[in-house]
Design a protein around this motif. Sequence first.
Motif, PDB file in Angstrom:
ATOM      1  N   ALA A   1       0.336  -1.362  -0.193  1.00 52.93           N
ATOM      2  CA  ALA A   1      -0.142   0.065   0.167  1.00 52.93           C
ATOM      3  C   ALA A   1       0.833   1.106   0.170  1.00 52.93           C
ATOM      4  O   ALA A   1       0.220   1.978  -0.619  1.00 52.93           O
ATOM      5  CB  ALA A   1      -0.787   0.072   1.206  1.00 52.93           C
ATOM      6  N   VAL A   2       1.905   1.159   0.814  1.00 52.52           N
ATOM      7  CA  VAL A   2       3.043   2.230   0.524  1.00 52.52           C
ATOM      8  C   VAL A   2       3.249   2.357  -0.882  1.00 52.52           C
ATOM      9  O   VAL A   2       4.016   3.972  -0.837  1.00 52.52           O
ATOM     10  CB  VAL A   2       3.997   2.022   2.351  1.00 52.52           C
ATOM     11  CG1 VAL A   2       5.058   3.322   1.740  1.00 52.52           C
ATOM     12  CG2 VAL A   2       3.126   2.075   3.528  1.00 52.52           C
ATOM     13  N   LEU A   3       4.260   1.869  -1.402  1.00 51.78           N
ATOM     14  CA  LEU A   3       4.881   1.664  -2.124  1.00 51.78           C
ATOM     15  C   LEU A   3       3.773   2.139  -3.561  1.00 51.78           C
ATOM     16  O   LEU A   3       4.336   2.666  -4.907  1.00 51.78           O
ATOM     17  CB  LEU A   3       5.584   0.406  -2.445  1.00 51.78           C
ATOM     18  CG  LEU A   3       6.035  -0.493  -1.978  1.00 51.78           C
ATOM     19  CD1 LEU A   3       6.976  -1.717  -2.124  1.00 51.78           C
ATOM     20  CD2 LEU A   3       7.900   1.199  -2.103  1.00 51.78           C
ATOM     21  N   LEU A   4       2.356   1.976  -3.350  1.00 51.21           N
ATOM     22  CA  LEU A   4       2.056   2.296  -4.316  1.00 51.21           C
ATOM     23  C   LEU A   4       1.251   3.836  -4.305  1.00 51.21           C
ATOM     24  O   LEU A   4      -0.053   4.051  -4.780  1.00 51.21           O
ATOM     25  CB  LEU A   4       0.529   1.351  -4.897  1.00 51.21           C
ATOM     26  CG  LEU A   4       0.750  -0.139  -5.200  1.00 51.21           C
ATOM     27  CD1 LEU A   4      -0.625  -1.179  -5.576  1.00 51.21           C
ATOM     28  CD2 LEU A   4       1.199  -0.237  -6.467  1.00 51.21           C
ATOM     29  N   VAL A   5       1.500   4.495  -3.065  1.00 50.09           N
ATOM     30  CA  VAL A   5       1.319   5.653  -2.971  1.00 50.09           C
ATOM     31  C   VAL A   5       1.449   6.751  -3.654  1.00 50.09           C
ATOM     32  O   VAL A   5       2.381   6.309  -4.378  1.00 50.09           O
ATOM     33  CB  VAL A   5       1.640   6.538  -1.451  1.00 50.09           C
ATOM     34  CG1 VAL A   5       1.356   7.546  -1.112  1.00 50.09           C
ATOM     35  CG2 VAL A   5       0.677   6.035  -0.871  1.00 50.09           C
ATOM     36  N   LYS A   6       0.997   7.388  -4.681  1.00 49.53           N
ATOM     37  CA  LYS A   6       1.142   8.452  -6.012  1.00 49.53           C
ATOM     38  C   LYS A   6       0.386  10.242  -4.916  1.00 49.53           C
ATOM     39  O   LYS A   6      -0.460  10.039  -5.187  1.00 49.53           O
ATOM     40  CB  LYS A   6       0.161   8.228  -7.106  1.00 49.53           C
ATOM     41  CG  LYS A   6       0.906   9.140  -8.063  1.00 49.53           C
ATOM     42  CD  LYS A   6       0.415   8.598  -9.007  1.00 49.53           C
ATOM     43  CE  LYS A   6       0.486   8.740 -11.386  1.00 49.53           C
ATOM     44  NZ  LYS A   6       0.076   7.743 -12.118  1.00 49.53           N
ATOM     45  N   PRO A   7       0.879  10.920  -4.427  1.00 52.04           N
ATOM     46  CA  PRO A   7       0.617  12.179  -4.042  1.00 52.04           C
ATOM     47  C   PRO A   7       0.025  12.527  -4.929  1.00 52.04           C
ATOM     48  O   PRO A   7       1.002  12.526  -6.417  1.00 52.04           O
ATOM     49  CB  PRO A   7       1.819  12.527  -3.719  1.00 52.04           C
ATOM     50  CG  PRO A   7       2.764  11.050  -3.527  1.00 52.04           C
ATOM     51  CD  PRO A   7       2.865  10.327  -4.176  1.00 52.04           C
ATOM     52  N   GLN A   8      -0.609  13.447  -5.183  1.00 52.39           N
ATOM     53  CA  GLN A   8      -0.319  14.790  -6.291  1.00 52.39           C
ATOM     54  C   GLN A   8       0.682  15.611  -6.475  1.00 52.39           C
ATOM     55  O   GLN A   8       1.314  16.067  -5.442  1.00 52.39           O
ATOM     56  CB  GLN A   8      -1.856  15.722  -5.408  1.00 52.39           C
ATOM     57  CG  GLN A   8      -3.225  15.264  -4.988  1.00 52.39           C
ATOM     58  CD  GLN A   8      -4.241  16.413  -4.667  1.00 52.39           C
ATOM     59  OE1 GLN A   8      -3.407  17.194  -4.250  1.00 52.39           O
ATOM     60  NE2 GLN A   8      -5.094  15.570  -4.346  1.00 52.39           N
ATOM     61  N   GLY A   9       0.645  15.335  -7.591  1.00 55.59           N
ATOM     62  CA  GLY A   9       2.027  16.856  -8.371  1.00 55.59           C
ATOM     63  C   GLY A   9       3.107  16.021  -8.903  1.00 55.59           C
ATOM     64  O   GLY A   9       3.826  17.096  -9.252  1.00 55.59           O
ATOM     65  N   GLU A  10       2.876  15.076  -8.028  1.00 57.28           N
ATOM     66  CA  GLU A  10       4.709  14.025  -7.721  1.00 57.28           C
ATOM     67  C   GLU A  10       4.500  12.804  -8.733  1.00 57.28           C
ATOM     68  O   GLU A  10       3.297  12.009  -8.863  1.00 57.28           O
ATOM     69  CB  GLU A  10       5.064  13.613  -6.560  1.00 57.28           C
ATOM     70  CG  GLU A  10       4.737  14.343  -5.492  1.00 57.28           C
ATOM     71  CD  GLU A  10       6.115  15.681  -5.590  1.00 57.28           C
ATOM     72  OE1 GLU A  10       6.841  15.434  -6.393  1.00 57.28           O
ATOM     73  OE2 GLU A  10       6.588  16.903  -4.709  1.00 57.28           O
TER      74      GLU A  10
END
Length: 480
Positions: free
Chosen positions: A208-217
């Motif tokens: 789950a942490v590896l698949l985090v995709k923050p806005q604008g990054e």
Amino acid sequence: MRTKDLRFGLAIFGASLALLLVRFLIPRPIGMADNGDGWRLLCKLGGKQLDRPSEGFVRFSYGAGVPCTSDYVSSQTWLDWLASKAGHLFGSSAVLNLLVLGVGTCVLVAVAITAAVTGLDLERRGKVVATVLLLIVMGDSAFFGYFASTLSEGAAFLGMLLIAGGLLLMHRDRAQRYAGAAFTVLGGLIGINAKSQTLLLIPVFVLAVLLVKPQGERGKARWPLPLAVLLLVGGGTFAVQSHGDPANAEYREANVYNAIFDSIADGKHDTNADLAALGLPQSFARYIGTGWWTPGAARTDPLYPQYRDKISRRNVLAYYESHPARVAQILQQGGVNTLTARPDNLGSFGELSGRPRLSKEHRVPVFSGPAALAAPAGLFVLVPLWLLMIWAAVRAFRRGRREYGLVVLMLTFFAIGQLGLSALGEGVEGVKHQLLTLFPTVLALAFATLSLLPRAEEPPKPQREREDDEPLTEEIAAAV
């Protein structure tokens, strides 16, 4: 964060905390009685006492006890230590006061709810709905009592909610992203290290942490923060587990014994054939239904040393591989235990409450009530529910709401794995052990439901930002 958003977040926290405290203390305090395992945490504080009943009533105050040692590993120890120190600051002479622990945990739960709601991309009305829904989950009668107990389930529940809130915030703008990382680290350390069973969170948490995709990054810019989270949680978990009994290996033989004599050879099926398949003598049939700590259990039999090598994970796994029908039956019983939700042998009230021994409170049975009614169906209810939540998660991914999908899938897959682990690997106290299946299922259901609510409208861009975009637009038009 804008001042308006900050005020709204503080309002969520204040309202959540007030309702949780009312839930906890009025008309009388509630908690969860000790099933006999509480000493493993209490003796770390010097608070082991054996002079009052453990299961029928909640003992809210523990004084100094006889010295004892325990290598049991649980993040609940941290919460107990903080409650002990806070109690002393307020003049309590108790080694551990569960009223202080309960109030402190209510504060942390309110913080976790605020983090989760802040991380949702919902309009104000939707966030109010989310707050109410999460309060109902955390306040459900099946879960809430563990926040004031000597048991470690409360830490597991708190950790999972903190992880969910942290992951949601990590998908937002820069300030919220770093706050989300902090909540994810805190939740990961508490949730993963709550019990040996919650170590099963590790693979789904990492994914789950590896698949985090923050806005604008994009590209490499998205990786430093998630990798830092994993490094901190991984290093912290390694340190915690290496300073004690890693994964609670001390109880491995006891768990296998319970799985054999309370689950596999349960007296309801072909007992002689099951014992033969396990390589155990037929005379051991007399020990069906006994637990490792039951007086007169098989471990007291003169033949036990001869067959001790059969009380092993390898032997039990070999049995499961050759008996798929029994595996299905045991898993179905695990599903029944999951939906039953409330252990029969644990009371919710103190000895001075005026309530009978083993009394349970049922003020908020929103999820546990219907679950108990559906309990006889077991997996015939849980499997369709899990499939429905997986569908909701996939739908969230497809509609650009990745954060909901990650949280729902993480909780759902942990619940599925936990049911198998507890049902096949532990045997006794199935209802209590399967709370770690029911809670993530209910929490995942809540977030799956919230993913269906409409998004908040994005605020218009500032005038300067729109003007800065115009030259680029003109260049693109000229190139075309």
